[in-house]
Scaffold this active site. Structure first.
Site, PDB file in Angstrom:
ATOM      1  N   SER A  80       1.205  -1.250  -0.352  1.00  0.00           N
ATOM      2  CA  SER A  80       0.197  -0.021  -0.026  1.00  0.00           C
ATOM      3  C   SER A  80       0.583   1.432  -0.145  1.00  0.00           C
ATOM      4  CB  SER A  80      -0.721   0.207   1.202  1.00  0.00           C
ATOM      5  OG  SER A  80      -1.167   1.323   1.146  1.00  0.00           O
ATOM      6  N   SER A 135       4.371  -5.824  -3.940  1.00  0.00           N
ATOM      7  CA  SER A 135       3.771  -7.019  -3.205  1.00  0.00           C
ATOM      8  C   SER A 135       4.857  -8.602  -2.668  1.00  0.00           C
ATOM      9  CB  SER A 135       2.994  -7.204  -4.329  1.00  0.00           C
ATOM     10  OG  SER A 135       2.270  -8.460  -3.537  1.00  0.00           O
ATOM     11  N   LYS A 151      -7.004 -17.891  14.662  1.00  0.00           N
ATOM     12  CA  LYS A 151      -8.382 -18.248  13.436  1.00  0.00           C
ATOM     13  C   LYS A 151      -7.085 -19.429  12.983  1.00  0.00           C
ATOM     14  CE  LYS A 151     -10.110 -13.740  13.008  1.00  0.00           C
ATOM     15  NZ  LYS A 151      -9.898 -13.025  14.318  1.00  0.00           N
ATOM     16  N   GLU A 202     -17.665 -16.443  10.484  1.00  0.00           N
ATOM     17  CA  GLU A 202     -16.914 -16.612  11.474  1.00  0.00           C
ATOM     18  C   GLU A 202     -17.410 -17.487  12.946  1.00  0.00           C
ATOM     19  OE1 GLU A 202     -16.691 -11.747  13.348  1.00  0.00           O
ATOM     20  OE2 GLU A 202     -19.129 -13.199  12.168  1.00  0.00           O
TER      21      GLU A 202
END
Length: 611
Positions: A315, A347, A415, A545
């Site tokens: 970014s 990137s 996660k 989720e």
């Protein structure tokens, strides 16, 4: 400068001022008492005793007011309790005087004059002292708020001094302390009370503000916050005082208590010496250097004296932002001018450019923080998530191994444990690759932790924006919980884990107890004073989720010497098969094929696409 010093309040100046006022008031009230007693026609024989009576009374009054510590009370802090003490002081002074008068010490003397003077003097001396308090409370601009101070320490004295000098809009009425040794003592004339006196003090003095002068960890701070708000305290401040600054600059900042303060859990075993040795004079390449985690890693590297930092960021805005911060703030504050920077707009999917960069720079440490992390967006953009998170990570690891980078630290997530979403599954594959790739001379370690407070896209900034826009606050489910950690704490522990790694480990950071998101929302509403104005609405779980996050698949294999850092059991996976599986995953064209292949690689993956 001399004029400024002359008019600056101090204990000595306050005592001299009020003793002078008491002399004048006492003389006036005594003359008035004589006049009232004799209808303004005082007989000559009585008028001669006025000077003797006045001298005796003023000495006794000053003595009695001193006994009740009236001269130590700042003018603006005078209240009903002090008014009662003035009344008691007059009883003592006039009681001694009457005793002396009855034994004939003052000769022929009308005691009725003393009775009148007792009443008038009590009223006048009390009224003069309470006048400033009444003026301030009826002047919205200047009205200081009655306040409790939590913590009996040198910072308490600094705060009280700042209040006396009108540098903060508060006036402390008492100090609360849990240490029994200090209870009953005084700091700058304010009494130290036990916590058990809290309710009585708040009710008696109608206190609405509190200032904390000590750093509290999450459990006691959350308890204090809940207790104070339940007792009617509307404003809680934290004194941001440093010992050195407190002596040099009394105008030190008070900040509002924040949700970050309530959720923070300072690590008890943070080893800055180990981190310092790990980073001092090293070249560090950081991917995702403009993100929430990557930018904080950059800050820590500067603070601990890294020689060179290579910032890899996709970014443009994020890279610009962290560079501006480095140029304007960090170097001035830390004064470390030896660190050099190389910003690379790149990137991690650009393998050739990335390999060339690593070979050119020959970093001592690579910290890989670049990743797509937003669960629903990764669900909607599975191919991008797979390419960026898996292939991008492979590029970083392979490039570091080819260049013989001594240490590679991969940022992972809770996660990745029994993932229910594509993002978690991709991060789990990165963990498998980091553990099983032939690392040659490189030591590769992954560090797994939960949510960090204030990161882009996280729940806290979202709730803040919803509150500031008038609500409602949206929570996905009443039972959803998450682990939280402050970004600086997480990044220091990441670097500490990297320092002790031998290669092949997955370190798990101790995140404390999970927090119910609905409780977090309620606390934020209370912090903003909007609990009765803004509603909480439940929107339902989003794609991918789950209600509860985990940090471990099973029990940890081993402990480290730091309780905040554990090691997960290693998962063996043939690296050739893993590489082949990843290639097959990239070739999957349909949604169903990708999910099936992810489940094949990550056997514990239980996809919850439409929760």
């Amino acid at each position: 400068m001399l004029q400024s010093t002359l008019f600056r309040p101090s204990n000595a100046k306050r005592i001299i001022f009020f003793v002078g006022i008491d002399l004048l008031v006492s003389y006036f009230t005594l003359i008035l008492s004589y006049d009232l007693r004799f209808s303004f026609q005082v007989p000559l024989e009585f008028s001669r005793s006025v000077v003797l009576v006045f001298c005796a009374l003023i000495v006794l009054k000053i003595f009695s007011l001193s006994v009740f510590k009236i001269y130590l009370v700042p003018w603006r802090f005078f209240g009903l309790l002090e008014a009662l003490k003035i009344f008691y002081a007059h009883i003592l002074a006039y009681g001694i005087f009457c005793t002396l008068a009855l034994v004939g010490f003052f000769g022929d003397f009308p005691l009725s004059v003393i009775g009148i003077d007792f009443v008038i003097s009590s009223i006048f001396i009390g009224a003069i002292r309470i006048s400033k308090r009444i003026y301030l409370e009826n002047s919205p601009k200047n009205s200081p708020k009655p306040t409790l101070i939590f913590g009996a320490n040198t910072q308490s004295a600094t705060l009280i001094k700042a209040a006396l000098n009108s540098e903060i809009p508060f006036y402390p009425l008492a100090i609360i302390e849990e240490d029994e040794k200090t209870i009953g003592n005084y700091i700058s004339n304010l009494k130290i009370y036990p916590k058990s006196a809290l309710k009585e003090l708040i009710s008696k003095h109608k206190i609405k503000s509190a200032i904390l002068t000590r750093t509290f960890a999450k459990p006691p701070l959350e308890g204090i916050f809940n207790e104070l708000t339940q007792l009617g305290i509307e404003e809680i401040k934290i004194a941001n005082l440093l010992k050195d600054d407190a002596q040099k600059n009394p105008k030190l900042p008070l900040k509002n208590i924040s949700i970050e303060d309530l959720l923070s859990r300072p690590s008890k075993d943070l080893d800055t010496e180990v981190i310092g040795k790990f980073l001092k004079d090293k070249k560090v390449l950081i991917t995702g250097a403009g993100g929430s985690i990557g930018s904080e890693i950059v800050r820590q590297c500067v603070e601990f004296g890294a020689k060179r930092i290579v910032l890899v960021e996709h970014s443009e805005f994020n890279l610009y932002y962290i560079l501006e911060e480095l140029n304007q703030n960090i170097m001035r504050k830390i004064g470390n001018l030896s660190t050099s920077f190389r910003p690379c707009l790149l990137s991690i999917l650009e393998k050739e450019r990335l390999d060339t960069l690593i070979l050119e720079e020959k970093p001592d440490i690579v910290v890989h923080a670049a990743a797509y992390k937003h669960v629903p967006l990764c669900e909607y953009n599975q191919k991008s998530a797979i390419e960026n998170n898996i292939i991008g990570s492979k590029n970083v690891l392979d490039g570091a191994i080819a260049a013989n980078v001594p240490k590679v630290v991969v940022i992972s997530t809770d996660k990745a444990v029994r993932p229910t979403n594509v993002m978690g599954a991709t991060k789990r594959i990165v963990e498998l690759y980091a553990q099983n790739v032939e690392s040659k001379r490189s030591e590769i370690v992954a560090v797994r932790f939960g949510n960090v407070l204030g990161s882009s896209g996280s729940v806290v900034p979202k709730f803040k924006a919803q509150i500031e826009s008038g609500g409602p606050i949206t929570v996905t489910h009443p039972e959803i919980t998450r682990y939280f950690m402050l970004i600086p704490e997480a990044c220091r522990l990441v670097l500490q884990a990297g320092a002790i790694a031998r290669g092949g480990e997955i370190f798990i950071l101790d995140m404390g107890e999970p927090v119910k998101i609905v409780d977090l929302a309620k606390n934020m509403l209370r912090l903003y004073g909007k609990e009765n104005e803004i509603a909480i609405e439940f929107s339902g779980l989003r794609p991918g989720e789950k209600l509860y996050e985990e940090l471990l698949l099973d029990e940890s294999e081993e402990k480290t010497k730091y309780p905040s850092i554990q090691v997960a059991r290693p998962t063996k996976y043939d690296i050739n098969k893993l590489n082949a599986d990843i290639l097959e995953l990239l070739e999957c064209e349909s949604y169903t094929q990708r999910i099936a292949k992810l489940k094949e690689i990550v056997i514990e993956f239980n996809h919850n696409a439409n929760a």
